[in-house]
Enzyme design. Structure first.
Site, PDB file in Angstrom:
ATOM      1  N   PRO A 136       1.065  -0.912  -0.395  1.00 45.53           N
ATOM      2  CA  PRO A 136       0.154   0.156  -0.137  1.00 45.53           C
ATOM      3  C   PRO A 136       0.782   1.222  -0.028  1.00 45.53           C
ATOM      4  CG  PRO A 136       0.443  -1.233   2.615  1.00 45.53           C
ATOM      5  CD  PRO A 136       0.482  -1.987   1.406  1.00 45.53           C
ATOM      6  N   GLU A 137       1.555   1.721  -1.096  1.00 43.89           N
ATOM      7  CA  GLU A 137       0.993   3.322  -1.341  1.00 43.89           C
ATOM      8  C   GLU A 137       0.612   3.907  -1.721  1.00 43.89           C
ATOM      9  OE1 GLU A 137       5.038   4.794  -1.713  1.00 43.89           O
ATOM     10  OE2 GLU A 137       6.024   3.210  -0.685  1.00 43.89           O
TER      11      GLU A 137
END
Length: 276
Positions: A2-3
């Site tokens: 998760p970026e």
DNA sequence: ATCCGATGTCAAT
DNA sequence: TTGACCTCGGATC
């Protein structure tokens, strides 16, 4: 994982698969059960991403679901509706069984009122993946700050969506010493970095991975084994501490900055370095 | 079988 | 600056 690109990609997938469709919600793990009961059987109207946050809206409901994956949350998209495996906080499925999403280990999975949504959005800085955002939106803060650029890049109220991989990689690609104070960065370099983040992160949305290595430095171009540093994408310095820099051969260094492991090449990244 | 780290953030100190 | 939280998978024993 998760970026910002991951969340924008997920929002797009949710829209494509479920917008305008009746959906089923449940919480096999239990901690989202009350909300899931409210959401169950509702038509999904939209999903949007800002920074690392996703908001999902349903017909006839003022509240939206706010999801933040945190460091190790995952949101898997399935074809069909497979049996539940492990800890699933929120299962969201098309009522016709065509698609389902399993959310695990999120930092946030909650219903927010419109007021709370506004408060959330107002504390997220300009997002390179937001087509209405520009480098100017964060410029005054970045170029006026005494904090170093490696800290500023991770501050979600300054720039939304950049995480530990994009931080390390954009600093490398622009030859910037991570310790450079924002006020010493210079407008040209800041704008170039922003523009680069837009390109890199859009590419990440498309591919679902983070690739930052320019064509002339790819394993194919350099005769390297591409599996040697496979983190789901091809990168210059992220998680390559102790290995030779792909460009100059100097040993890549690491240290903790803003509570995360920063990686950089002390030779290639000299721009902005303070002398003495 | 167990340990450890991970693309994140917040509250408490 | 540290600890807490959420869950999984790869390394190690």
């Amino acid at each position: 994982m998760p970026e910002g690109h991951t969340l924008h990609r997920l929002a797009g997938q949710i829209e494509t698969a479920l917008a305008g469709r009746r959906t089923l919600s449940s919480s096999p793990q239990g901690r989202f059960a009350d909300a899931a009961r409210i959401l169950d059987e509702r038509t999904l109207t939209g999903a949007t991403a800002r920074g690392k946050h996703v908001l999902v809206a349903f017909e006839g409901l003022a509240e939206q679901v706010h999801v933040h994956l945190g460091l190790f949350g995952r949101w898997d998209v399935h074809e069909g509706v497979p049996p539940v495996v492990g800890q699933v906080r929120w299962r969201l499925a098309a009522a016709d069984g065509s698609t389902s999403l399993d959310l695990r280990g999120p930092t946030a999975c909650e219903l927010l009122t419109p007021l709370e949504v506004d408060a959330l959005l107002s504390r997220i800085g300009p997002d390179p993946l937001d087509p209405t955002a520009t480098a100017l939106d964060a410029e005054a803060v970045v170029l006026g700050s005494r904090r170093s650029i490696d800290v500023l890049l991770m501050d979600q109220s300054v720039i939304g969506g950049v995480g530990n991989v994009y931080r390390a990689e954009v600093l490398f690609r622009h030859g910037v010493d991570p310790a450079t104070p924002g006020r010493q960065l210079g407008a040209d370099r800041w704008r170039a970095m922003w523009d680069d983040l837009v390109v890199l992160m859009r590419d990440g949305v498309r591919s679902g991975r983070i690739d930052t290595v320019r064509p002339e430095h790819t394993p194919e171009a350099m005769g390297r084994d591409p599996r040697a540093d496979d983190h789901g994408g091809e990168v210059y310095v992220y998680r390559r501490a102790g290995q030779p820099c792909l460009v100059c051969g100097t040993t890549v260094l690491t240290r903790v900055v803003a509570a995360r492991n920063l990686f950089w090449c002390p030779e290639c990244q000299s721009a902005g370095r303070v002398r003495g």
